[in-house]
Design an enzyme around this catalytic site. Structure first.
Site, PDB file in Angstrom:
ATOM      1  CB  CYS A 114      50.214 -20.912  22.415  1.00  0.00           C
ATOM      2  SG  CYS A 114      51.106 -21.831  23.661  1.00  0.00           S
ATOM      3  CG  HIS A 257      45.875 -20.820  23.798  1.00  0.00           C
ATOM      4  ND1 HIS A 257      46.204 -22.078  23.334  1.00  0.00           N
ATOM      5  CD2 HIS A 257      46.883 -20.446  24.628  1.00  0.00           C
ATOM      6  CE1 HIS A 257      47.361 -22.443  23.863  1.00  0.00           C
ATOM      7  NE2 HIS A 257      47.792 -21.480  24.659  1.00  0.00           N
ATOM      8  CG  ASN A 287      48.855 -24.606  26.695  1.00  0.00           C
ATOM      9  OD1 ASN A 287      48.754 -24.812  25.489  1.00  0.00           O
ATOM     10  ND2 ASN A 287      49.363 -23.489  27.196  1.00  0.00           N
TER      11      ASN A 287
HETATM   12  N1  COA Z   1      51.020 -27.205  42.781  1.00  0.00           N
HETATM   13  C1  COA Z   1      50.990 -26.587  43.963  1.00  0.00           C
HETATM   14  N2  COA Z   1      51.465 -25.330  44.144  1.00  0.00           N
HETATM   15  C2  COA Z   1      51.968 -24.713  43.073  1.00  0.00           C
HETATM   16  C3  COA Z   1      52.034 -25.328  41.813  1.00  0.00           C
HETATM   17  C4  COA Z   1      51.537 -26.627  41.691  1.00  0.00           C
HETATM   18  N3  COA Z   1      51.555 -27.293  40.525  1.00  0.00           N
HETATM   19  N4  COA Z   1      52.592 -24.456  40.937  1.00  0.00           N
HETATM   20  C5  COA Z   1      52.857 -23.339  41.621  1.00  0.00           C
HETATM   21  N5  COA Z   1      52.494 -23.482  42.909  1.00  0.00           N
HETATM   22  C6  COA Z   1      52.614 -22.521  43.987  1.00  0.00           C
HETATM   23  C7  COA Z   1      53.598 -21.442  43.701  1.00  0.00           C
HETATM   24  O1  COA Z   1      54.891 -21.889  44.049  1.00  0.00           O
HETATM   25  C8  COA Z   1      53.119 -20.316  44.578  1.00  0.00           C
HETATM   26  O2  COA Z   1      53.613 -20.548  45.878  1.00  0.00           O
HETATM   27  P1  COA Z   1      54.176 -19.329  46.770  1.00  0.00           P
HETATM   28  O3  COA Z   1      53.041 -18.378  46.884  1.00  0.00           O
HETATM   29  O4  COA Z   1      54.539 -20.029  48.017  1.00  0.00           O
HETATM   30  O5  COA Z   1      55.327 -18.793  45.977  1.00  0.00           O
HETATM   31  C9  COA Z   1      51.608 -20.531  44.657  1.00  0.00           C
HETATM   32  O6  COA Z   1      51.370 -21.849  44.148  1.00  0.00           O
HETATM   33  C10 COA Z   1      50.784 -19.552  43.868  1.00  0.00           C
HETATM   34  O7  COA Z   1      51.383 -19.266  42.664  1.00  0.00           O
HETATM   35  P2  COA Z   1      50.746 -18.211  41.662  1.00  0.00           P
HETATM   36  O8  COA Z   1      51.736 -17.957  40.589  1.00  0.00           O
HETATM   37  O9  COA Z   1      50.184 -17.047  42.378  1.00  0.00           O
HETATM   38  O10 COA Z   1      49.498 -19.017  41.127  1.00  0.00           O
HETATM   39  P3  COA Z   1      48.486 -18.595  40.030  1.00  0.00           P
HETATM   40  O11 COA Z   1      47.137 -18.453  40.588  1.00  0.00           O
HETATM   41  O12 COA Z   1      48.989 -17.462  39.176  1.00  0.00           O
HETATM   42  O13 COA Z   1      48.472 -19.891  39.106  1.00  0.00           O
HETATM   43  C11 COA Z   1      49.394 -20.663  37.051  1.00  0.00           C
HETATM   44  C12 COA Z   1      49.662 -20.315  38.505  1.00  0.00           C
HETATM   45  C13 COA Z   1      50.697 -21.062  36.394  1.00  0.00           C
HETATM   46  C14 COA Z   1      48.413 -21.813  37.004  1.00  0.00           C
HETATM   47  C15 COA Z   1      48.775 -19.439  36.330  1.00  0.00           C
HETATM   48  O14 COA Z   1      49.541 -18.295  36.620  1.00  0.00           O
HETATM   49  C16 COA Z   1      48.697 -19.614  34.853  1.00  0.00           C
HETATM   50  O15 COA Z   1      47.998 -20.460  34.355  1.00  0.00           O
HETATM   51  N6  COA Z   1      49.374 -18.736  34.097  1.00  0.00           N
HETATM   52  C17 COA Z   1      49.376 -18.810  32.660  1.00  0.00           C
HETATM   53  C18 COA Z   1      50.267 -19.913  32.163  1.00  0.00           C
HETATM   54  C19 COA Z   1      50.052 -20.183  30.690  1.00  0.00           C
HETATM   55  O16 COA Z   1      48.957 -20.183  30.217  1.00  0.00           O
HETATM   56  N7  COA Z   1      51.140 -20.443  29.940  1.00  0.00           N
HETATM   57  C20 COA Z   1      51.114 -20.745  28.582  1.00  0.00           C
HETATM   58  C21 COA Z   1      50.632 -19.601  27.770  1.00  0.00           C
HETATM   59  S1  COA Z   1      50.516 -19.952  26.092  1.00  0.00           S
END
Ligand code: COA
Length: 330
Positions: A114, A257, A287
């Site tokens: 990215c 980003h 993204n």
């Molecule tokens: N819909 C519903 N539930 C979902 C889901 C979706 N699309 N994706 C994940 N969950 C669930 C998970 O399984 C987890 O369930 P559990 O608690 O029963 O295990 C719960 O939601 C919470 O997950 P968590 O990881 O705490 O959520 P979060 O607040 O961290 O959000 C992301 C998850 C991925 C949105 C966030 O961590 C994120 O954006 N991270 C950065 C990713 C990124 O930018 N990547 C590219 C970088 S260049």
């Protein structure tokens, strides 16, 4: 005479097909509400099956060349940042060269996930201010839908397809790229489950076993990546500001980003940039990896949020880990 590298034209291209959060509700166990609250994403664009990264990149590049009012034959180098190349080789940049008719250019891809577009700008800046080149096309393009596991709700809701391009040219006016900084930390590459695709390279060729385990698709530890982004992007942004000896208060527009609205807002807060000076389009496109900052810059120029003379701060991070920042006087 001092030489500077100035962005003289930008372009962006998004595929027409829109995939909304409601569409995703029908594909995996998720909801519009969850995606909006956790990411700020409402919809993303998806390229048709027969479209590759160079197809989107060529469209974006043509628009950038038109804005720059140059002949494609003036382009001396083409840099394409992508993690979804058309093929491992030839490079995507070579396909772009053919598509735009830039017959006099050299062409190569940049692999910095990215952060790739800002890696490309950094390289273009160095090559231009050193006097080696006058005109370089830098592209960020992705067709992410081909590397996403559409059964994995943890990742498939986050990404989208798109491309952006910038024509960078030498100038003697003190404008354009005022400071650029890139960095990486390969220690993080050891754990590919943090962010990456395990299979498909020489470490683990694609086999039917790898495909069965989805190892040819993106793997990510979202929570860890979130924390890293919130820490690394403000640090990277500070480096460009320090290099140029510019206060963050002088920045007219911050373009982080576009991975997640919560990361974007946290970066703005940590840097002390008010919300109205932070550009956001992650809601529309998700993204698009190497393409996010250049698509956002192009849109900001088109919609008047970024005007000639404005001071623009671009900042990004990605797998590797990699990160970078660019301070621009438009
Ligand atoms: N819909 C519903 N539930 C979902 C889901 C979706 N699309 N994706 C994940 N969950 C669930 C998970 O399984 C987890 O369930 P559990 O608690 O029963 O295990 C719960 O939601 C919470 O997950 P968590 O990881 O705490 O959520 P979060 O607040 O961290 O959000 C992301 C998850 C991925 C949105 C966030 O961590 C994120 O954006 N991270 C950065 C990713 C990124 O930018 N990547 C590219 C970088 S260049």
């Amino acid at each position: 005479m001092d030489r500077y590298a100035s962005i003289i034209g930008t372009g962006s291209y998004l595929p027409e097909t829109v995939l909304t959060n409601f569409d995703l509700e029908k594909m995996v166990d998720t909801s519009d509400e969850w995606i909006r609250q956790r990411t700020g994403i409402v919809e993303r664009r998806i390229a048709e099956d027969d479209i590759a990264t160079s197809d989107l990149s060529v469209q974006a590049a043509r628009l950038a060349i038109k804005k720059a009012q140059i002949d494609p034959l003036e382009i001396e180098m083409i840099l394409v940042a992508t993690v979804t190349p058309d093929t491992f080789f030839p490079s995507t940049a070579c396909y772009v060269q053919k598509g735009i008719g830039a017959k006099k250019a050299s062409a190569m891809d940049i692999s910095a996930a990215c952060a790739g577009f800002l890696y490309g700008l950094d390289l273009a800046n160095g090559l231009i201010i050193s006097g080696q080149y006058d005109t370089i096309l830098v592209v960020g393009g992705e067709v992410f839908n081909k590397i996403v596991d559409w059964n994995d709700r943890n990742t498939c809701v986050l990404f989208g397809d798109g491309a952006g391009a910038a024509v960078v040219q030498s100038t003697e006016e003190p404008k354009g790229i005022l400071a650029s900084y890139i960095g990486s930390d390969g220690d993080y590459a050891a754990d590919i489950s943090l962010l990456g695709i395990p299979a498909g390279g020489s470490r683990m060729p694609v086999t039917s076993e790898a495909i069965d385990q989805n190892l040819n698709k993106i793997q990510m530890n979202g929570r860890e990546v979130f924390k890293l982004g919130v820490r690394l992007m403000p640090e990277a942004a500070e480096r460009a500001l320090q290099k140029a000896n510019v206060s963050v208060d002088d920045v007219d527009l911050l373009i982080p980003h576009q991975a997640n609205l919560r990361i974007i807002e946290a970066v703005g807060q940590r840097l002390g940039v008010p919300r109205e000076k932070v550009y956001v389009n992650v809601d529309k496109y998700g993204n698009t990896s190497a393409a996010t900052v250049i698509i956002a810059l192009d849109e900001a120029i088109q919609d008047g949020r970024a005007k000639p003379g404005d001071l623009i701060l671009l900042v990004t991070f990605g797998a590797g880990l990699t990160w970078g920042s660019t301070l621009l006087r438009l």
